[in-house]
Design an enzyme around this catalytic site. Structure first.
Site, short mmCIF file in Angstrom:
data_model
loop_
_atom_site.label_atom_id
_atom_site.label_comp_id
_atom_site.label_asym_id
_atom_site.label_seq_id
_atom_site.Cartn_x
_atom_site.Cartn_y
_atom_site.Cartn_z
N TYR A 51 0.95 -1.75 0.21
CA TYR A 51 0.54 -0.33 0.34
C TYR A 51 0.93 1.24 -0.24
O TYR A 51 1.67 1.24 0.35
CB TYR A 51 -0.72 0.08 0.86
CG TYR A 51 -2.41 -0.10 0.79
CD1 TYR A 51 -3.29 0.72 -0.12
CD2 TYR A 51 -2.64 -1.36 1.26
CE1 TYR A 51 -4.44 0.44 -0.44
CE2 TYR A 51 -4.54 -1.54 1.21
CZ TYR A 51 -4.86 -1.21 0.34
OH TYR A 51 -6.26 -1.58 0.31
N GLU A 53 -0.45 4.76 -0.20
CA GLU A 53 -1.75 5.70 -0.67
C GLU A 53 -0.38 7.46 -0.36
O GLU A 53 0.19 7.41 0.65
CB GLU A 53 -2.30 6.51 0.26
CG GLU A 53 -3.73 4.94 0.29
CD GLU A 53 -3.65 3.87 1.39
OE1 GLU A 53 -2.33 3.37 0.94
OE2 GLU A 53 -4.57 3.20 1.02
N ASP A 196 -8.01 12.96 -24.20
CA ASP A 196 -7.90 11.83 -24.03
C ASP A 196 -7.19 11.16 -25.43
O ASP A 196 -8.00 10.92 -26.21
CB ASP A 196 -8.73 11.33 -24.00
CG ASP A 196 -9.14 9.73 -23.77
OD1 ASP A 196 -8.38 8.81 -24.16
OD2 ASP A 196 -10.40 8.77 -23.31
N THR A 222 -4.51 5.95 -21.59
CA THR A 222 -3.92 4.90 -20.76
C THR A 222 -2.41 4.26 -21.19
O THR A 222 -2.76 4.71 -22.48
CB THR A 222 -5.47 3.40 -21.85
OG1 THR A 222 -5.26 3.10 -23.09
CG2 THR A 222 -6.44 2.90 -21.27
N LYS A 225 -2.50 0.17 -24.72
CA LYS A 225 -2.66 0.20 -26.15
C LYS A 225 -1.79 0.45 -27.16
O LYS A 225 -0.75 -0.33 -26.76
CB LYS A 225 -3.65 1.26 -26.19
CG LYS A 225 -5.00 0.91 -25.51
CD LYS A 225 -6.46 1.74 -26.05
CE LYS A 225 -7.80 1.99 -25.03
NZ LYS A 225 -7.72 2.78 -23.65
N ARG A 231 -1.43 -2.96 -18.02
CA ARG A 231 -3.54 -1.99 -17.84
C ARG A 231 -2.99 -0.69 -17.30
O ARG A 231 -2.87 -0.79 -15.90
CB ARG A 231 -4.53 -2.80 -17.51
CG ARG A 231 -4.54 -3.79 -18.33
CD ARG A 231 -5.62 -5.21 -18.91
NE ARG A 231 -6.66 -3.84 -19.61
CZ ARG A 231 -6.52 -4.28 -20.78
NH1 ARG A 231 -6.38 -4.92 -21.20
NH2 ARG A 231 -7.62 -3.55 -21.15
#
Ligand code: DSN
Length: 411
Positions: A51, A53, A196, A222, A225, A231
């Site tokens: 974790y 954060e 985008d 993203t 691609k 991903r």
């Protein structure tokens, strides 16, 4: 995967099956690609346990000496690729990246002028079925008969509607955008300008398409691609919006970042910085152009007048009286994976539209060039024209498998 094989046969077999499917078929979904072995290895590391954060140097939990290294490297490498003033590599994917970007700079009910979905836009650019449309007031611009955006009409629309944000970018549009025009229109009405670039990020990183980053206030993408990473998502922005974007990402929208993905993003960005990636990006477009030329010869109607990028939107119903769904099924049967897709103002339903979308990033990663693409166009044409002829489809499937064998995936 010897441990998985021992402990979970069902998942192990599904992974084996998917690997075989990917190896034996031609992946031509425009948004998909094959990551390198190094990226795959990084995804499966102990960073998945952590974790973290917060941001490098400012975390809420201890034990961050190595998470800070990989997140900082991901940002530095993305910076070299895209030259953005500020970068956040934590967005989990493209849809969350868009929601984060909207929420960073807009209030519920604010107006956004984005590209209509059937003209190539994306669901999260305000399609009524999405949360984005419940929160913000989207209006859509369209493309003209020649496939270009009419910037004069767009400007008129912007002046009339006075949106708080103008949104460029797409998931099924195959032409280049005029970044300068978007900038001029946004300046006229004092709107925030966002793009985008999920589909074309790798083409931009490989310098095969010009970089929109200097023109836009906020850029979302993203990483999986054309950019050929794991991903994930990423947001780039002007300094002015840096704090708002970071806060909207965490704690505004997300919790702990997925650090194994961020480490893999850093690896993929490192790969995209190599000279070979430029060649790759250029070849993706060369392959798409050859596919366009060949399919036109077989009387396929290519939407938007052709392609400048990695994909083609084809009106199969208008060209061959075969629906998008029928074409998708026929191509699936011969081992070519594509997706059915609406065409501008499609009169058919999204579940069985008039079009199909085809892309070249994944086959180009496999090393396929113009010669193979010409062969693929032959198969696409025969399969669609014989979509009910199982014997023909079986024969083509064998031929597709033979080609795939010559271009092994993870050698
Ligand atoms: N699903 C992606 C695509 O295929 O374009 C975008 O969300």
């Amino acid at each position: 995967m010897k441990n998985l094989k021992k402990t979970d046969q069902k998942i192990y077999k599904a992974i084996q099956g998917e690997q075989k499917r990917q190896e034996e078929g031609l992946e031509m979904i425009a948004s998909e690609n094959y990551v390198s072995k190094a990226v795959l290895e990084t995804l499966g590391t102990v960073f998945t346990n952590k974790y973290s954060e917060g941001y490098p140097g400012k975390r809420y939990y201890g034990g961050q000496e190595f998470t800070d290294v990989v997140e900082s490297l991901a940002i530095d490498r993305a910076q070299k690729l895209f030259k953005a003033q500020h970068i956040n590599v934590q967005p989990l994917s493209g849809a969350p990246a868009n929601m984060i970007a909207y929420s960073a700079v807009l209030k519920p009910g604010d107006k956004i002028l984005g590209m209509d979905l059937s003209h190539g836009g994306h669901l999260t650019h305000g399609h009524p079925v999405t949360l984005s449309a419940q929160i913000y007031n989207f209006i859509g611009y369209k493309t003209e008969k020649d496939g270009q955006i009419d910037y004069v009409a767009l400007e008129k629309m912007a002046i009339k509607e006075k949106p708080k944000m103008i949104l460029a970018g797409f998931s099924a549009y195959s032409r280049n955008l005029n970044y300068r025009k978007f900038r001029q229109i946004a300046n006229k009405i004092n709107a925030i300008l966002m793009i985008d670039i999920a589909h074309i990020a790798g083409l931009i990183a490989g310098k095969a398409i010009s970089n929109p980053v200097p023109y836009f206030d906020i850029v979302t993408t993203t990483t999986h691609k054309t950019l050929r990473g794991p991903r994930g998502g990423m947001i780039m922005c002007k300094k002015k919006y840096a704090q708002a974007i970071d806060k909207a990402t965490f704690p505004g929208f997300q919790g702990g970042p997925h650090m194994n993905n961020i480490a893999a993003k850093a690896v993929a960005f490192g790969e995209a910085l190599r000279p070979s990636f430029k060649k790759y990006a250029k070849q993706i477009i060369l392959n798409a152009k050859v596919l366009e030329k060949e399919l036109k010869q077989y009387d396929f109607k290519i939407m938007f007048g052709g392609t400048d990028n990695h994909m083609l939107l084809i009106d199969v119903f208008g060209s061959k009286n075969v629906s998008g769904k029928e074409a998708e099924i026929a191509l699936d049967k011969i081992g070519i994976t594509i997706n059915k897709n609406v065409i501008p103002d499609d009169s058919r339903s999204p579940m069985d539209p008039s079009g199909i979308r085809i892309g070249t990033p994944a086959i180009t990663t496999r090393g396929m060039k113009e010669r193979e693409v010409r062969q693929i166009a032959v198969w696409i044409n025969i399969a669609i024209e014989n979509h009910n002829n199982e014997k023909v489809l079986r024969k083509l499937h064998k031929e597709v498998k033979q080609l795939c064998k010559k271009f092994p995936l993870y050698k």
